[in-house]
Design an enzyme around this catalytic site. Structure first.
Site, PDB file in Angstrom:
ATOM      1  CE  LYS A 157      -4.307  -1.873   1.800  1.00 36.48           C
ATOM      2  NZ  LYS A 157      -5.317  -1.866   2.878  1.00 36.48           N
ATOM      3  CG  HIS A 189      -2.550  -3.802  -1.735  1.00 31.55           C
ATOM      4  ND1 HIS A 189      -3.827  -4.026  -2.188  1.00 31.55           N
ATOM      5  CD2 HIS A 189      -2.390  -4.596  -0.637  1.00 31.55           C
ATOM      6  CE1 HIS A 189      -4.426  -4.912  -1.381  1.00 31.55           C
ATOM      7  NE2 HIS A 189      -3.574  -5.275  -0.443  1.00 31.55           N
TER       8      HIS A 189
END
Length: 358
Positions: free
Chosen positions: A219, A244
């Site tokens: 992330k 991510h």
């Protein structure tokens, strides 16, 4: 001529003929050796047990035990013994056999004293070189062992530092969002508990815990505007978020010591029915660690307050997750989670019933 050696060298002369023994003893004493004599192989073995002998001169042909048989018996008592054989002109075969059994050299009778002196010096020098080589090899072996252990310690230290750095980065990412603070630590602990409940060994449990700590590392590549957005994501934003898991796996890939932790991180959003991402894996194609972390993450999301929902109680969360069992979640993993949550609630009730303690 003087002996080229440090300290006093003890020599054992073995010959059944006394005149030869005495002549050899006299010559060797002139060379500053400490000399013992023996008239037979049995007597020679006794002398070897009594004295620290470095060099043995032995006749090959003797009554009883021959010099050929004496060689291995002498080396059994004194493995570092240098042995020089004395042989007749027509006994080269026996001399060769003595060499095969561990003698260093042989001289043919009648013996020239100059040749004897040189042969003795060669044998002693060769013995010293063999001992030095052995000590050097031992030192090298110990040094290699020490250096290898040191390299392993350094490698483990660097692995711990690199992993700790990544965990710190995850904590920093989560610190930006009060709703996500501590999320990875909670997922890691619950994932480890599920792994234990499923019977994984300690090493496997530790790897699942590590994957749980690092599962959202990717992330770092997700735009803040998307991370902090309230309300539903657009299709483009959702595709961006899905990256991510790939980014996390790419960051971790160079850390070879993590092994299958990288795969767990990449697959924790796969779904049991094959509709997850990034690769659409189905059922047991998804690594068990990925299935475990996926279930733990769903549970943590339901039991944590978010902008779009109020947090559920543990009972409500596992009840809601029952609808996901067999589709999003692996049923076996879900059932393990239910057992863990049930035990936790039992402990809470016990604490409540216990009342105050003194």
């Amino acid at each position: 001529m003087t002996a080229a050696h440090s300290g006093v060298v003890t020599v054992l002369v073995v010959d059944d003929e006394e005149p030869i023994r005495n002549a050899l003893r006299k010559f060797l004493k002139q060379q500053q050796f400490e000399v013992h004599t023996a008239g037979s192989a049995d007597e020679a073995l006794q002398q070897l047990r009594l004295h620290k002998v470095k060099l043995m001169l032995s006749d090959i042909r003797m009554p009883g035990t021959s010099g050929v048989d004496l060689v291995p018996q002498a080396l059994e008592i004194e493995p570092d013994l240098a042995i020089l054989m004395l042989t007749a002109v027509n006994d080269a075969t026996s001399a060769a056999l003595c060499m095969q059994r561990g003698a260093m050299d042989y001289l043919t009778k009648p013996i020239e004293l100059i040749d004897l002196g040189r042969a003795v010096q060669r044998a002693i020098k060769r013995r010293e070189m063999l001992l030095e080589n052995r000590h050097l090899n031992q030192w090298l072996k110990e040094e290699v062992t020490t250096r290898t252990a040191e390299l392993h310690r350094q490698q483990h230290r660097m692995e711990r530092i690199s992993t700790a750095t990544l965990e710190a980065l995850v904590n920093a990412l989560e610190a930006k969002d009060p709703y996500l603070r501590g999320h990875s630590a909670r997922v890691a602990d619950l994932s480890a508990n599920i792994a234990t409940e499923l019977g994984l060994n300690e090493e496997e449990v530790d790897r699942v815990r590590m994957a749980g700590r690092l599962h959202d590392l990717g992330k770092i590549g997700t735009r803040d505007a998307v991370v902090n957005k309230e309300g539903p994501l657009t299709a483009e934003e959702f595709e961006h978020v899905k990256q991510h898991v790939i980014i996390g796996a790419q960051i971790l890939a160079p850390l070879v010591h993590l092994g299958d932790v990288v795969t767990m991180v990449k697959t924790h959003h796969e779904r049991y029915d094959g509709t997850g991402y990034p690769d659409g894996l189905r059922g047991e194609e998804i690594p068990l660690g990925g299935r475990i972390i996926g279930a733990a993450e769903v549970y943590d999301a339901l039991t944590t307050a978010r902008p779009y929902q109020e947090k559920m109680t543990p009972e409500q969360a596992v009840e809601r997750m029952a609808d996901l069992s067999g589709t999003v979640l692996d049923t076996t993993v879900y059932e393990a989670l239910v057992r863990i949550v049930g035990r936790r609630q039992t402990l809470v009730f016990l604490d409540e019933d216990a009342g105050p303690t003194l």
